[in-house]
Design an enzyme around this catalytic site. Sequence first.
Site, PDB file in Angstrom:
ATOM      1  N   ASP A 160       1.090  -1.498  -0.343  1.00 25.17           N
ATOM      2  CA  ASP A 160       0.340  -0.255  -0.087  1.00 25.17           C
ATOM      3  C   ASP A 160       1.147   1.119   0.456  1.00 25.17           C
ATOM      4  O   ASP A 160       0.769   2.280  -0.463  1.00 25.17           O
ATOM      5  CB  ASP A 160      -0.828  -0.003   1.017  1.00 25.17           C
ATOM      6  N   ASP A 175       2.299   1.311  -4.127  1.00 18.92           N
ATOM      7  CA  ASP A 175       1.805   1.435  -5.215  1.00 18.92           C
ATOM      8  C   ASP A 175       0.999   2.581  -4.932  1.00 18.92           C
ATOM      9  O   ASP A 175       2.008   3.593  -6.482  1.00 18.92           O
ATOM     10  CB  ASP A 175       0.687   1.082  -4.786  1.00 18.92           C
ATOM     11  N   ASP A 179      -7.755   1.146  -5.003  1.00 18.38           N
ATOM     12  CA  ASP A 179      -6.517   0.887  -4.189  1.00 18.38           C
ATOM     13  C   ASP A 179      -7.566   1.476  -2.571  1.00 18.38           C
ATOM     14  O   ASP A 179      -6.849   0.479  -1.911  1.00 18.38           O
ATOM     15  CB  ASP A 179      -5.287   2.286  -3.635  1.00 18.38           C
ATOM     16  N   ASP A 214      -8.224  -1.543   0.214  1.00 18.15           N
ATOM     17  CA  ASP A 214      -7.584  -1.919   1.062  1.00 18.15           C
ATOM     18  C   ASP A 214      -8.523  -2.127   2.687  1.00 18.15           C
ATOM     19  O   ASP A 214      -8.199  -3.505   3.285  1.00 18.15           O
ATOM     20  CB  ASP A 214      -7.330  -0.414   1.428  1.00 18.15           C
TER      21      ASP A 214
END
Length: 196
Positions: A66, A69, A87, A91
């Site tokens: 995380d 990216d 994203d 998550d």
Amino acid sequence: MSRLSVFTNAIESIRSPIVRILAAVGVRPNHLTVLGALIAVGAGYLAGQGELLPAGLVFLAGSLMDGLDGALARHTDSVSRTGAFLDSVLDRVGEAALLIGLSFHFAREEDVLAVVATTAALALSMLVSYARARAESLGLNRGGFIPAPRPVRVAILAIGLVIAQPLIAVVAVAALSAVSALQRIIAGMGGSEGSD
């Protein structure tokens, strides 16, 4: 230079060469996003099997994606709203997978209170994210200090697994998420004059 700046610079000095290598071999930001989510799901499976230490280490490894990216997206000039959306969604998937796995583990142990605490942590952590997203969509986001953003929740859960204290970690995540959600709701309500 402050301690925070030293820490930030240290992290960046580690991350930058990794990002350059990933960009050079053609890895895209979304690849890391998806891989991070898959790794987190694997951590959830391990947690469900009672393999707490491996689950914590795997979850931490997935969460590190995380941090890569976004950096890769900026490095390759490929920042996009679609990538940001993917994203955010993945998550939540990764975090939910771990908490569901832990809930399954506690259920196998017949620890009803731990199952309830884990369910509360899952619901409240989702509420934190939802309250933020909804407030931003309505232009009501006030910012400010939030005690349980995702990186904090990830760190608490990972450490709790590694030291074999998952219940303490889950209770901490639930409590901090409740405070964060309440704070965001109050902030949103404070900016709602004139709306319906």
